[in-house]
Scaffold this motif. Structure first.
Motif, short mmCIF file in Angstrom:
data_model
loop_
_atom_site.label_atom_id
_atom_site.label_comp_id
_atom_site.label_asym_id
_atom_site.label_seq_id
_atom_site.Cartn_x
_atom_site.Cartn_y
_atom_site.Cartn_z
N PRO A 1 0.68 -1.47 0.18
CA PRO A 1 0.28 0.06 0.20
C PRO A 1 1.25 1.37 0.00
CG PRO A 1 -0.41 -1.87 1.59
CD PRO A 1 0.57 -2.31 1.59
N THR A 2 0.47 2.03 -0.55
CA THR A 2 1.29 3.62 -1.37
C THR A 2 0.78 5.04 -1.35
OG1 THR A 2 3.51 3.97 -2.03
CG2 THR A 2 2.15 2.97 -3.60
N SER A 3 1.47 5.71 -1.53
CA SER A 3 0.85 6.62 -2.18
C SER A 3 1.77 7.89 -2.33
CB SER A 3 -0.96 7.55 -1.45
OG SER A 3 -0.68 9.07 -2.41
N LEU A 4 1.55 8.58 -3.51
CA LEU A 4 2.94 9.67 -3.92
C LEU A 4 2.18 11.20 -4.04
CD1 LEU A 4 5.54 10.67 -4.91
CD2 LEU A 4 5.44 9.83 -7.11
N VAL A 5 2.59 11.68 -3.00
CA VAL A 5 2.15 13.58 -3.74
C VAL A 5 2.75 14.04 -3.75
CG1 VAL A 5 0.79 15.73 -2.57
CG2 VAL A 5 0.06 12.61 -2.42
N VAL A 6 3.18 14.77 -5.23
CA VAL A 6 4.48 16.09 -5.64
C VAL A 6 3.44 17.05 -5.76
CG1 VAL A 6 5.37 16.15 -7.53
CG2 VAL A 6 4.69 14.21 -7.27
N TYR A 7 4.11 18.25 -5.00
CA TYR A 7 3.58 19.34 -4.83
C TYR A 7 4.50 20.03 -5.32
CZ TYR A 7 1.31 17.38 -0.38
OH TYR A 7 1.05 16.77 0.15
N PRO A 8 2.83 20.55 -6.58
CA PRO A 8 4.15 21.65 -7.88
C PRO A 8 4.58 23.01 -7.00
CG PRO A 8 1.24 21.99 -7.65
CD PRO A 8 1.75 20.69 -6.22
N ASN A 9 5.18 23.26 -7.72
CA ASN A 9 6.80 24.60 -7.50
C ASN A 9 7.14 24.70 -6.13
OD1 ASN A 9 5.92 25.45 -10.50
ND2 ASN A 9 3.92 25.86 -9.65
N GLU A 10 6.73 23.31 -5.48
CA GLU A 10 7.65 23.25 -4.35
C GLU A 10 9.39 23.13 -4.42
OE1 GLU A 10 6.76 25.13 -2.12
OE2 GLU A 10 4.91 24.77 -1.28
N GLY A 11 10.16 23.14 -3.40
CA GLY A 11 11.61 22.73 -3.64
C GLY A 11 11.17 22.09 -2.56
N HIS A 12 12.58 21.71 -1.56
CA HIS A 12 13.12 20.94 -0.60
C HIS A 12 12.41 21.32 0.38
CE1 HIS A 12 15.13 17.56 1.73
NE2 HIS A 12 15.83 18.55 1.82
N HIS A 13 12.38 22.83 0.61
CA HIS A 13 10.94 23.68 1.99
C HIS A 13 9.90 24.02 0.90
CE1 HIS A 13 10.52 25.66 5.56
NE2 HIS A 13 9.95 26.84 5.06
N PHE A 14 9.34 23.94 2.07
CA PHE A 14 8.05 24.08 1.04
C PHE A 14 7.31 25.77 1.63
CE2 PHE A 14 4.87 19.63 0.10
CZ PHE A 14 6.48 19.82 -0.38
N TYR A 15 7.25 26.72 0.42
CA TYR A 15 6.48 28.19 0.86
C TYR A 15 5.02 28.35 0.73
CZ TYR A 15 11.51 28.60 1.65
OH TYR A 15 13.17 29.39 1.74
N ASN A 16 4.29 26.94 0.16
CA ASN A 16 3.29 27.98 -0.14
C ASN A 16 2.25 27.31 1.45
OD1 ASN A 16 0.46 27.42 -0.68
ND2 ASN A 16 0.73 27.35 -2.85
N PRO A 17 1.62 28.00 1.61
CA PRO A 17 1.04 27.38 2.65
C PRO A 17 -0.78 26.83 2.89
CG PRO A 17 0.63 29.72 2.31
CD PRO A 17 1.40 30.02 1.56
N VAL A 18 -1.04 26.80 1.37
CA VAL A 18 -1.70 25.44 1.38
C VAL A 18 -1.51 24.45 1.06
CG1 VAL A 18 -2.76 24.84 -0.72
CG2 VAL A 18 -2.94 27.00 -0.03
N ASN A 19 -0.14 24.37 0.58
CA ASN A 19 0.97 22.68 0.08
C ASN A 19 1.40 22.74 2.19
OD1 ASN A 19 0.90 23.09 -2.31
ND2 ASN A 19 2.37 23.64 -2.69
N GLN A 20 1.65 23.25 3.00
CA GLN A 20 2.34 23.53 4.22
C GLN A 20 1.07 22.87 5.29
OE1 GLN A 20 3.15 26.87 5.75
NE2 GLN A 20 5.49 27.20 4.92
N ARG A 21 -0.57 23.06 4.94
CA ARG A 21 -1.42 22.53 5.70
C ARG A 21 -1.50 20.98 4.64
NH1 ARG A 21 -4.73 25.96 8.42
NH2 ARG A 21 -6.99 24.71 7.89
N ASP A 22 -1.19 20.90 3.57
CA ASP A 22 -1.67 19.78 2.77
C ASP A 22 -0.68 18.12 2.93
OD1 ASP A 22 -3.43 18.27 0.77
OD2 ASP A 22 -2.35 17.55 0.41
N VAL A 23 0.19 18.90 3.41
CA VAL A 23 0.88 17.57 3.59
C VAL A 23 0.73 17.06 4.95
CG1 VAL A 23 2.77 19.15 4.68
CG2 VAL A 23 3.39 17.04 2.72
N LEU A 24 0.76 18.58 6.14
CA LEU A 24 0.39 17.97 6.93
C LEU A 24 -0.79 17.42 7.30
CD1 LEU A 24 1.43 17.39 10.17
CD2 LEU A 24 0.45 19.63 10.64
N GLN A 25 -1.84 16.89 7.07
CA GLN A 25 -2.94 17.15 6.63
C GLN A 25 -3.09 15.25 6.66
OE1 GLN A 25 -6.96 18.74 6.26
NE2 GLN A 25 -7.47 17.28 4.88
#
Length: 684
Positions: A646-670
């Motif tokens: 069982p696996t899932s891969l999520v790739v966050y657009p336009n992000e580098g090693h550190h995430f700056y987009n608040p939407v992506n910051q919330r999503d990855v933790l959720q």
């Protein structure tokens, strides 16, 4: 085939990501939304600066998503917003630096800018505020690029800073990489240099050579020269081979190579250097040298070298702490902010020609401390009798602390985040021994802990590996503390390879990634299970960067972990060598390039043992990660999917090693919280 794959993967990431964000895999626990809301309330404090006379205090604090400058008395009283912002949240101001006369405060502001900068935002410009006048700040210089690390010359006549003319991104390997188009390694190279401008205003001068990427710099006591750490461009890659230079603070001046770690003999050979600091008498330069895996994550021994060059001297051989920041106080003494057994502490050192000896620990902080810029940096008055910094811990949200330098930590002088209370459980430092090494880690108890119940536990491995877990208040984004709020024990380990036990401990996992440090971590799990009601059949594992690698590699070596979230991981060190944009970091850790010693890379590559993996794994990564490129996550995900894990891969657009987009910051933790709730239900 490799070139084709590299071109296809970014497009595939862009196609996958929007669809992935549309669904977070089932109903979301309402506690997760409440937790994300709480984390979003913290106001980050990014810079703290005490005036040289010790009478005024300035800090940068986030308000409605934008940084702004606050000026106050040294005790925090009479605080007021300063700068050009007419109301909070509309523009950003940061990068504060006091002039030697304690009257003028330099800063960067985009509040009055009409020029576009990076990412389409307004271009910051350079200003100076006269703190004893009612006049608006004076415009000092127009900028056309990225600027940071403002520093006044000791005579107050010149302001210097790091500058990337025409920058399209932050000058950092953790920022999103530029699109891989054009002639790679030739076109679009951005070079960070030392720039200066007169304190009276005027034209900007770029001082250091155009082909040399500068990472850090410092003024000489007489204001005539600068010392700096630099390497040929590209800057993201070459910090690990950077040298120490000295030159006149004038454009086109010749420079002297003072230290080249690549050619010196002794303990510094092949290691990294950081934080050059002139002695007050101008006779020598001290710096930190050690095995460091990221520029900005500083730790090692303190070295000294004559300003004329020569053999550097290790002033602190054999110490069992990790100096991360320091300042000279006299030609014979230093104040050192160091990591000791998972704690930050300020210590006083006496300096001789060939030795620096710790005299006393002034205080040990309960959490992470810093004033901005380098890790664990502090701000002092010119006489070193007053100190200021920001601090947070697992119990206390960020505040500014200031007061006299003495045998106790100063008190908080702000109440910026005073209303915030932790929703996670209590924190406890734990210690254990394994294979002749002493280890420390941080354990968070589940919220509302009941000792009569059994709980799952999530193990969090820090990045680096040359780094350390220190207590800190979490922000929105990926981190360990939120798991505790949902009913998990959370163990954050500092195994071999970490800062805090001395340089030999840091170097103990060279050419051994994933083996000794994994055994150390498992020994820490055993130590916790002996004293607390942890269900060994409900263990999870997570981490980011090096912690992401460990999250991929550990399930190939042990079946103890029943769920994994791997953030920005590395599945295959051999393919990684040719994919990442920072390959120079690998030789100090692996001993040779992959072309000269492929076996040492192969033995730590999860992909070579992939059939042993049975653990459900969520994989997350930034599309434009330069440090741990997304193809590594694709490779691991593809293998697990093929093998039916069982696996899932999520790739966050336009992000580098550190995430700056608040939407992506919330999503990855959720997503991570949801994943562990699915496979390690805490209420069981």
């Amino acid at each position: 085939m490799l070139k084709t794959s590299r071109l296809v993967l970014p497009l595939l990431a862009a196609l996958l990501a929007p669809a992935a964000f549309a669904d977070t895999h089932g109903a979301t626990d309402p506690r997760i939304q409440a937790l994300l809301t709480q984390l979003g309330k913290v106001r980050e404090i990014s810079d703290v600066a005490l005036s040289p006379d010790g009478h005024q205090l300035a800090w940068v604090v986030e308000t409605q998503g934008k940084p702004g400058i606050v000026l106050a008395d040294a005790d925090g009283k009479h605080a007021r917003s300063v700068g050009l912002a007419t109301k909070p949240g509309v523009c950003g101001e940061s990068g504060i630096a006091w002039s030697p006369d304690s009257r003028h405060l330099a800063f960067l502001s985009n509040c009055a800018s009409t020029h576009a900068g990076m990412g389409g935002s307004k271009q910051p410009e350079l200003y100076v505020l006269d703190t004893q006048s009612q006049e608006r700040p004076s415009h000092l210089a127009d900028l056309n690029g990225y600027a940071h690390a403002l520093s006044w010359s000791p005579d107050g006549k010149t302001l210097a800073f790091l500058y990337v003319e025409g920058a399209t991104r932050r000058a950092s390997a953790v920022a999103a990489a530029k699109p891989a188009v054009g002639e790679i390694g030739v076109e679009g190279i951005e070079v960070q240099r030392v720039a200066t401008v007169s304190s009276q205003g005027g034209s900007l001068q770029q001082v250091t050579p155009a082909n040399s990427y500068v990472y850090e710099f410092t003024w000489s006591p007489d204001s005539a020269r600068v010392a700096y750490v630099a390497a040929p461009a590209p800057g993201d890659n070459n910090w690990w081979i950077a040298q120490l230079y000295v030159q006149s603070a004038k454009a086109d001046a010749p420079r002297v190579a003072v230290v080249d770690p690549n050619t010196v003999h002794g303990s510094l050979h092949g290691l990294q250097i950081a934080l050059p600091r002139w002695s007050p008498d101008g006779s020598r330069i001290a710096f930190i040298g050690g095995l460091m895996s990221d520029q900005g994550s500083t730790g090692g021994d303190i070295y000294s070298v004559s300003t004329q060059g020569g053999a550097p001297v290790d002033l602190t051989p054999g110490i069992h702490v990790t100096p991360s920041w320091f300042t000279w106080t006299t030609p014979q003494s230093l104040l050192v902010d160091q990591i000791d057994n998972g704690h930050a502490q300020l210590a006083d050192y006496a300096v001789q020609a060939d030795r620096a000896q710790q005299q006393r620990v002034l205080f040990t902080a309960p959490g992470y401390i810093g004033s901005g810029g380098a890790i664990l940096a502090l701000s002092f008055s010119a006489d070193y009798k007053q100190i200021a910094f920001a601090q947070s811990s697992f119990e206390l949200a960020p505040e500014v602390y200031a007061g006299p330098v003495g045998n106790a930590m100063p008190a908080a002088v702000t109440n910026i985040n005073a209303d915030l209370k932790p929703s996670w459980g209590k924190a406890e430092s734990i210690e254990w021994d394994n294979e002749g090494f002493h280890m420390q880690g941080w354990l968070l108890y589940p919220a509302n802990y009941d000792p009569s119940k059994r709980y799952p536990m999530i193990v969090n491995v820090h990045g680096g590996p040359s780094a350390a877990v220190l207590p800190h208040w979490p922000a929105v984004g990926y981190g360990a503390a939120p798991f505790s709020a949902l009913g998990y024990f959370v163990l954050m380990t500092n195994p071999r390879g970490s800062f805090g036990e001395g340089e030999a401990f840091v170097q103990a996992n060279r050419k051994d990634f994933g083996y000794g440090d994994l055994r150390d971590t498992l020994a820490g799990v055993d130590a916790v299970e002996k004293k607390l009601p942890v269900d060994d059949h409900r263990l999870g594992l997570t981490g980011w960067s090096y912690g992401g690698f460990m999250s991929m590699f550990a399930p190939t070596q042990t079946q103890r972990f029943r769920a994994v979230v791997a953030g920005a991981g590395i599945a295959n060190w051999q393919s990684y060598y040719g994919q990442n944009l920072i390959d120079k970091w690998m030789i100090p850790f692996f001993g040779a390039s992959v072309y000269d010693d492929p076996a040492v890379y192969a033995k730590s590559s999860a992909i070579n043992f992939i059939k042993k993996v049975k653990t459900p794994t969520l994989i997350v990564v930034g599309e434009r990660d330069a440090e741990c490129p997304s193809p590594q996550s694709f490779e691991y995900w593809h293998a697990l999917r093929t093998l039916g894990v069982p696996t899932s891969l999520v790739v966050y657009p336009n992000e580098g090693h550190h995430f700056y987009n608040p939407v992506n910051q919330r999503d990855v933790l959720q997503r991570a919280l949801n994943w562990f709730e699915k496979y390690l239900p805490p209420g069981k």
